[in-house]
Design a protein around this motif. Structure first.
Motif, PDB file in Angstrom:
ATOM      1  N   CYS A  91       0.872  -1.183   0.000  1.00  0.00           N
ATOM      2  CA  CYS A  91       0.000   0.000   0.000  1.00  0.00           C
ATOM      3  C   CYS A  91       0.901   1.221   0.000  1.00  0.00           C
ATOM      4  O   CYS A  91       2.116   1.104   0.121  1.00  0.00           O
ATOM      5  CB  CYS A  91      -0.931  -0.007   1.220  1.00  0.00           C
ATOM      6  SG  CYS A  91      -0.075   0.023   2.810  1.00  0.00           S
ATOM      7  N   GLN A  92       0.282   2.416  -0.121  1.00  0.00           N
ATOM      8  CA  GLN A  92       1.102   3.608  -0.250  1.00  0.00           C
ATOM      9  C   GLN A  92       1.241   4.398   1.046  1.00  0.00           C
ATOM     10  O   GLN A  92       1.551   5.586   1.029  1.00  0.00           O
ATOM     11  CB  GLN A  92       0.601   4.474  -1.407  1.00  0.00           C
ATOM     12  CG  GLN A  92       1.279   4.050  -2.705  1.00  0.00           C
ATOM     13  CD  GLN A  92       0.696   4.693  -3.925  1.00  0.00           C
ATOM     14  OE1 GLN A  92      -0.368   4.291  -4.386  1.00  0.00           O
ATOM     15  NE2 GLN A  92       1.369   5.698  -4.455  1.00  0.00           N
ATOM     16  N   CYS A  93       1.050   3.720   2.184  1.00  0.00           N
ATOM     17  CA  CYS A  93       1.314   4.379   3.455  1.00  0.00           C
ATOM     18  C   CYS A  93       2.822   4.609   3.583  1.00  0.00           C
ATOM     19  O   CYS A  93       3.615   3.807   3.091  1.00  0.00           O
ATOM     20  CB  CYS A  93       0.870   3.496   4.622  1.00  0.00           C
ATOM     21  SG  CYS A  93      -0.906   3.342   4.727  1.00  0.00           S
ATOM     22  N   GLY A  94       3.191   5.697   4.265  1.00  0.00           N
ATOM     23  CA  GLY A  94       4.600   6.010   4.462  1.00  0.00           C
ATOM     24  C   GLY A  94       5.263   5.013   5.413  1.00  0.00           C
ATOM     25  O   GLY A  94       4.603   4.317   6.185  1.00  0.00           O
ATOM     26  N   THR A  95       6.602   4.936   5.326  1.00  0.00           N
ATOM     27  CA  THR A  95       7.336   3.970   6.145  1.00  0.00           C
ATOM     28  C   THR A  95       8.130   4.628   7.268  1.00  0.00           C
ATOM     29  O   THR A  95       8.773   3.948   8.049  1.00  0.00           O
ATOM     30  CB  THR A  95       8.355   3.209   5.265  1.00  0.00           C
ATOM     31  OG1 THR A  95       9.105   4.166   4.523  1.00  0.00           O
ATOM     32  CG2 THR A  95       7.653   2.267   4.318  1.00  0.00           C
ATOM     33  N   ASP A  96       8.059   5.938   7.342  1.00  0.00           N
ATOM     34  CA  ASP A  96       8.893   6.677   8.288  1.00  0.00           C
ATOM     35  C   ASP A  96       8.219   6.660   9.666  1.00  0.00           C
ATOM     36  O   ASP A  96       7.715   7.653  10.135  1.00  0.00           O
ATOM     37  CB  ASP A  96       9.018   8.114   7.746  1.00  0.00           C
ATOM     38  CG  ASP A  96       9.985   8.930   8.553  1.00  0.00           C
ATOM     39  OD1 ASP A  96      10.780   8.322   9.300  1.00  0.00           O
ATOM     40  OD2 ASP A  96       9.934  10.165   8.457  1.00  0.00           O
ATOM     41  N   TYR A  97       8.226   5.470  10.291  1.00  0.00           N
ATOM     42  CA  TYR A  97       7.362   5.295  11.461  1.00  0.00           C
ATOM     43  C   TYR A  97       8.002   5.665  12.799  1.00  0.00           C
ATOM     44  O   TYR A  97       7.298   5.808  13.799  1.00  0.00           O
ATOM     45  CB  TYR A  97       6.856   3.846  11.530  1.00  0.00           C
ATOM     46  CG  TYR A  97       7.920   2.828  11.860  1.00  0.00           C
ATOM     47  CD1 TYR A  97       8.118   2.419  13.181  1.00  0.00           C
ATOM     48  CD2 TYR A  97       8.746   2.299  10.886  1.00  0.00           C
ATOM     49  CE1 TYR A  97       9.099   1.500  13.492  1.00  0.00           C
ATOM     50  CE2 TYR A  97       9.729   1.377  11.187  1.00  0.00           C
ATOM     51  CZ  TYR A  97       9.905   0.980  12.490  1.00  0.00           C
ATOM     52  OH  TYR A  97      10.885   0.097  12.804  1.00  0.00           O
ATOM     53  N   ILE A  98       9.332   5.831  12.793  1.00  0.00           N
ATOM     54  CA  ILE A  98       9.976   6.072  14.091  1.00  0.00           C
ATOM     55  C   ILE A  98       9.555   7.429  14.643  1.00  0.00           C
ATOM     56  O   ILE A  98       9.639   8.449  13.965  1.00  0.00           O
ATOM     57  CB  ILE A  98      11.504   5.921  13.971  1.00  0.00           C
ATOM     58  CG1 ILE A  98      11.761   4.463  13.623  1.00  0.00           C
ATOM     59  CG2 ILE A  98      12.241   6.390  15.221  1.00  0.00           C
ATOM     60  CD1 ILE A  98      13.101   3.920  13.850  1.00  0.00           C
ATOM     61  N   GLY A  99       9.049   7.411  15.866  1.00  0.00           N
ATOM     62  CA  GLY A  99       8.622   8.641  16.519  1.00  0.00           C
ATOM     63  C   GLY A  99       7.226   9.108  16.132  1.00  0.00           C
ATOM     64  O   GLY A  99       6.760  10.138  16.603  1.00  0.00           O
ATOM     65  N   LYS A 100       6.537   8.353  15.273  1.00  0.00           N
ATOM     66  CA  LYS A 100       5.179   8.754  14.875  1.00  0.00           C
ATOM     67  C   LYS A 100       4.148   8.244  15.888  1.00  0.00           C
ATOM     68  O   LYS A 100       4.351   7.188  16.498  1.00  0.00           O
ATOM     69  CB  LYS A 100       4.849   8.172  13.487  1.00  0.00           C
ATOM     70  CG  LYS A 100       5.629   8.811  12.350  1.00  0.00           C
ATOM     71  CD  LYS A 100       4.977  10.099  11.919  1.00  0.00           C
ATOM     72  CE  LYS A 100       5.620  10.833  10.758  1.00  0.00           C
ATOM     73  NZ  LYS A 100       6.937  10.544  10.311  1.00  0.00           N
ATOM     74  N   ALA A 101       3.048   8.970  16.030  1.00  0.00           N
ATOM     75  CA  ALA A 101       1.964   8.525  16.918  1.00  0.00           C
ATOM     76  C   ALA A 101       1.413   7.198  16.377  1.00  0.00           C
ATOM     77  O   ALA A 101       1.402   6.984  15.161  1.00  0.00           O
ATOM     78  CB  ALA A 101       0.877   9.582  16.969  1.00  0.00           C
ATOM     79  N   PRO A 102       0.952   6.310  17.282  1.00  0.00           N
ATOM     80  CA  PRO A 102       0.462   5.002  16.837  1.00  0.00           C
ATOM     81  C   PRO A 102      -0.660   5.127  15.811  1.00  0.00           C
ATOM     82  O   PRO A 102      -1.480   6.045  15.883  1.00  0.00           O
ATOM     83  CB  PRO A 102      -0.077   4.356  18.117  1.00  0.00           C
ATOM     84  CG  PRO A 102       0.531   5.110  19.229  1.00  0.00           C
ATOM     85  CD  PRO A 102       0.850   6.477  18.729  1.00  0.00           C
ATOM     86  N   ASN A 103      -0.674   4.198  14.866  1.00  0.00           N
ATOM     87  CA  ASN A 103      -1.741   4.095  13.875  1.00  0.00           C
ATOM     88  C   ASN A 103      -2.001   5.390  13.110  1.00  0.00           C
ATOM     89  O   ASN A 103      -3.143   5.795  12.903  1.00  0.00           O
ATOM     90  CB  ASN A 103      -3.023   3.579  14.550  1.00  0.00           C
ATOM     91  CG  ASN A 103      -2.814   2.176  15.093  1.00  0.00           C
ATOM     92  OD1 ASN A 103      -2.451   1.268  14.342  1.00  0.00           O
ATOM     93  ND2 ASN A 103      -2.998   1.994  16.392  1.00  0.00           N
ATOM     94  N   THR A 104      -0.912   6.037  12.704  1.00  0.00           N
ATOM     95  CA  THR A 104      -1.053   7.209  11.837  1.00  0.00           C
ATOM     96  C   THR A 104      -0.629   6.869  10.410  1.00  0.00           C
ATOM     97  O   THR A 104      -1.050   7.513   9.469  1.00  0.00           O
ATOM     98  CB  THR A 104      -0.214   8.395  12.346  1.00  0.00           C
ATOM     99  OG1 THR A 104       1.079   7.915  12.713  1.00  0.00           O
ATOM    100  CG2 THR A 104      -0.866   9.052  13.545  1.00  0.00           C
ATOM    101  N   LEU A 105       0.238   5.868  10.243  1.00  0.00           N
ATOM    102  CA  LEU A 105       0.675   5.461   8.901  1.00  0.00           C
ATOM    103  C   LEU A 105      -0.048   4.162   8.541  1.00  0.00           C
ATOM    104  O   LEU A 105       0.563   3.103   8.446  1.00  0.00           O
ATOM    105  CB  LEU A 105       2.195   5.258   8.875  1.00  0.00           C
ATOM    106  CG  LEU A 105       3.044   6.480   9.224  1.00  0.00           C
ATOM    107  CD1 LEU A 105       4.494   6.089   9.434  1.00  0.00           C
ATOM    108  CD2 LEU A 105       2.934   7.538   8.138  1.00  0.00           C
ATOM    109  N   VAL A 106      -1.360   4.257   8.394  1.00  0.00           N
ATOM    110  CA  VAL A 106      -2.158   3.050   8.172  1.00  0.00           C
ATOM    111  C   VAL A 106      -3.234   3.291   7.121  1.00  0.00           C
ATOM    112  O   VAL A 106      -3.584   4.441   6.830  1.00  0.00           O
ATOM    113  CB  VAL A 106      -2.844   2.594   9.488  1.00  0.00           C
ATOM    114  CG1 VAL A 106      -1.824   2.073  10.481  1.00  0.00           C
ATOM    115  CG2 VAL A 106      -3.666   3.718  10.097  1.00  0.00           C
ATOM    116  N   CYS A 107      -3.728   2.207   6.561  1.00  0.00           N
ATOM    117  CA  CYS A 107      -4.832   2.273   5.603  1.00  0.00           C
ATOM    118  C   CYS A 107      -5.545   0.917   5.628  1.00  0.00           C
ATOM    119  O   CYS A 107      -5.088  -0.010   6.307  1.00  0.00           O
ATOM    120  CB  CYS A 107      -4.302   2.613   4.207  1.00  0.00           C
ATOM    121  SG  CYS A 107      -3.535   1.223   3.378  1.00  0.00           S
TER     122      CYS A 107
END
Lengths: 101, 482
Positions: free
Chosen positions: B24-40
């Protein structure tokens, strides 16, 4: 009809699929599954020596996506459907068996 | 004590450096991101959503397989690996089974002074799982929190044949693997942040002819913990055998704090992944011309580069090893040489002062403000004895932090510039003229008087002269004055 799949095997499959059945249901599936397997045995009579196994019947190149991120804005809707949410985490019963990194 | 034969195979997962997830086209830059923000819906496994392959992920996996000298299979097939765990929303992981990206490769590296080859069984791509947390203020009791930001990030798995025979070899293999995936831009290989993960299969046998029972060791979070865990596990299995027992085939988890492996027995016996081809994803034909294109993008790899540095620049194996482990360091070194072809001199500065400053600041060379041009400028000035080594080190420190050219830093820090030996000669003569007593003392055989004179010159130059040069100049002046 001889049993192709034993009751034990059926229970193992149900356990792997996390399905629970009443005894009556289990016996019904026991019969169904054995009939299905018997049907496959009939298919086995076909001579397929020179045919390679087929998992997909389409040979076209599959679609691919470019490596450009897009944002999906529907997660709030998903949270609404989740039974328990805590600090944006989906909350599930604790699984302690496996260590997490 | 009886001889034991140790056999180790390693499975390494590396997060691929793509900007989007694998299907999918969700971003991969997950370090330090709030939970379940890079999801679809795709990476959260919502029914009805369909995966679409990320072209870049496949390309990077092929590139990795090529770097590890694998044969690239003409067709890539995705399989479902079924298991239940809360971090896996679909109930299966999309992975590969009998048609991975590459098979039958190898990698070579130096270990304990000799070159070793380890065969690579396979290289395949798969998607990562989400993350669970078990503690947190306000988290209901007996529950876990699930974050799917990491779920669906592409991984490449690199599996060796059981060709590794000691924890040292395992460590050196991992160092090479990490260096390679970084060289080719496939992964950042950061084990502490989890973008490189390693599982090991370890067995010990009293006979070289047959393998012992294999134990899988998991949960090792650093190169050091891999080394320690393997060491521990080998000793444990030897002890079991020496006591007449049998090693049980099982999975064991490394406990970093206790420094031991712990049996995870019983938990995974129901494990039966029921692999089958994912009907949502068509097999991908890999065209030979595409593989050729990708192969063209492979840079010179660390081992080749190390060997070239040894022959071309006459460096030792260990010097060349350190300089080539990180591509950016090796590139920097060679950029310096293009401006100043004295490999020995540049190598010495790189291995001592440059690496020391990088370590102290805990940054990569690309993050520092230093440039090949400014380092070369500095080394040239020391080489021409225009500034002393000590001063140069101070200037270098400043260059790492604030950047700039040598002369700018000197002006900023108020360091004057000893342009030539002529200037120093003048200062040396002045010191001699001002200290007739010391000169007399020296001429009457008092060695100490010379040191005093050197000290005077150093003082007059505010420490910027090279003491050896000062000494020889003083000696020359003193002997001519006799």
């Amino acid at each position: 009809m001889g049993e192709k799949i034993s009751l034990e095997e059926l229970k193992k499959v149900a356990q792997l699929a996390k399905l629970q059945f009443e005894e009556g249901e289990l016996m019904r599936f026991f019969q169904d599954v054995n009939e299905i397997v018997a049907h496959f045995e009939k298919l086995d009579q076909l001579d397929l020596r020179d045919v390679s196994p087929t998992s997909h019947i389409s040979w076209s190149q599959p679609p691919v996506h470019a490596d450009d991120p897009t944002e999906w804005k529907g997660e709030e809707k998903v949270f609404q459907h989740a039974p328990v949410v805590w600090n944006r985490y989906f909350v599930v019963p604790r699984v302690v068996e496996k260590e997490e990194r | 004590m009886a001889d034991f034969y140790v056999t180790i195979g390693l499975e390494v997962h590396c997060q691929l450096l793509t900007r989007t997830k694998m299907f999918c086209q969700c971003g991969t830059d997950y370090i330090g991101k709030a939970p379940n923000t890079l999801v679809c819906p795709v990476c959260m496994g919502i029914p009805g959503s369909l995966p679409v392959l990320n072209e870049k992920a496949l390309e990077l996996a092929i590139k990795t397989a090529l770097a590890f000298r694998c044969e690239i299979l003409p067709q890539v097939v995705f399989h479902r690996k079924n298991y239940f765990y809360p971090d896996l929303p679909k109930g299966y992981q999309i992975s590969q089974y009998n048609f991975p990206v590459g098979v039958n490769g190898f990698v070579e590296f130096f270990t304990q002074g000799t070159k070793k080859r380890v065969r690579i069984k396979r290289v395949h791509v798969e998607e990562d799982a989400g993350k669970l947390i078990h503690e947190g203020l306000g988290l209901p009791p007996n529950s876990s929190g699930v974050d799917f930001n990491r779920c669906g990030i592409p991984l490449v798995e690199i599996v060796t044949e059981p060709d590794i025979h000691s924890p040292e070899e395992a460590r050196d293999y991992l160092v090479m693997l990490r260096s390679m995936v970084r060289y080719i831009g496939a992964s950042d290989g950061n084990m502490e942040e989890g973008s490189l993960r390693c599982d090991a299969n370890v067995s010990v046998s009293p006979s070289p002819l047959e393998l012992g029972t294999k134990v899988e060791v998991k949960n090792m979070n650093s190169f050091r913990s891999v080394f320690r865990a393997l060491h521990y596990e080998i000793e444990r299995q030897k002890r079991v055998l020496l006591e007449g027992g049998m090693v049980i085939q099982e999975t064991r988890h490394w406990d970093e704090r206790e420094g031991m492996t712990v049996s995870a027995r019983g938990k995974e016996e129901a494990e039966d992944y029921r692999y089958f081809p994912d009907p949502d994803l068509l097999p991908v034909a890999i065209k030979p011309e595409d593989v050729e294109e990708i192969e063209k993008t492979l840079p010179e790899l660390p081992l080749e580069r190390r060997e070239r540095f040894m022959t071309e620049y006459e460096l030792t194996e260990s010097e060349a090893g350190i300089l080539t482990q990180e591509k950016d360091i090796a590139d920097f070194f060679e950029a310096c040489l293009r401006e100043f072809r004295k490999p020995r001199l540049v190598c010495n500065w790189m291995l001592t002062e440059v690496l020391k400053n990088l370590n102290e600041l805990n940054i990569d060379i690309m993050q520092s403000k230093i440039t090949p041009g400014s380092l070369v400028e500095l080394i040239k000035m020391v080489d021409k004895k225009e500034i002393s080594g000590t001063i140069a080190k101070d200037i270098l420190e400043e260059m790492f932090v604030s950047g700039g050219k040598v002369k700018e830093i000197m002006a900023r820090k108020g360091i004057s510039f000893i342009t030539s030996e002529k200037e120093l000669e003048r200062i040396a003569r002045e010191a001699i003229e001002k200290n007739p007593q010391s000169v007399a003392d020296y001429l009457s055989g008092k060695e100490k008087a010379l040191h005093f004179l050197i000290g005077q010159v150093m003082k007059m130059t505010r420490g910027q002269a090279d003491p050896e040069t000062v000494k020889s100049l003083l000696l020359k002046e003193l002997s001519s004055g006799e």
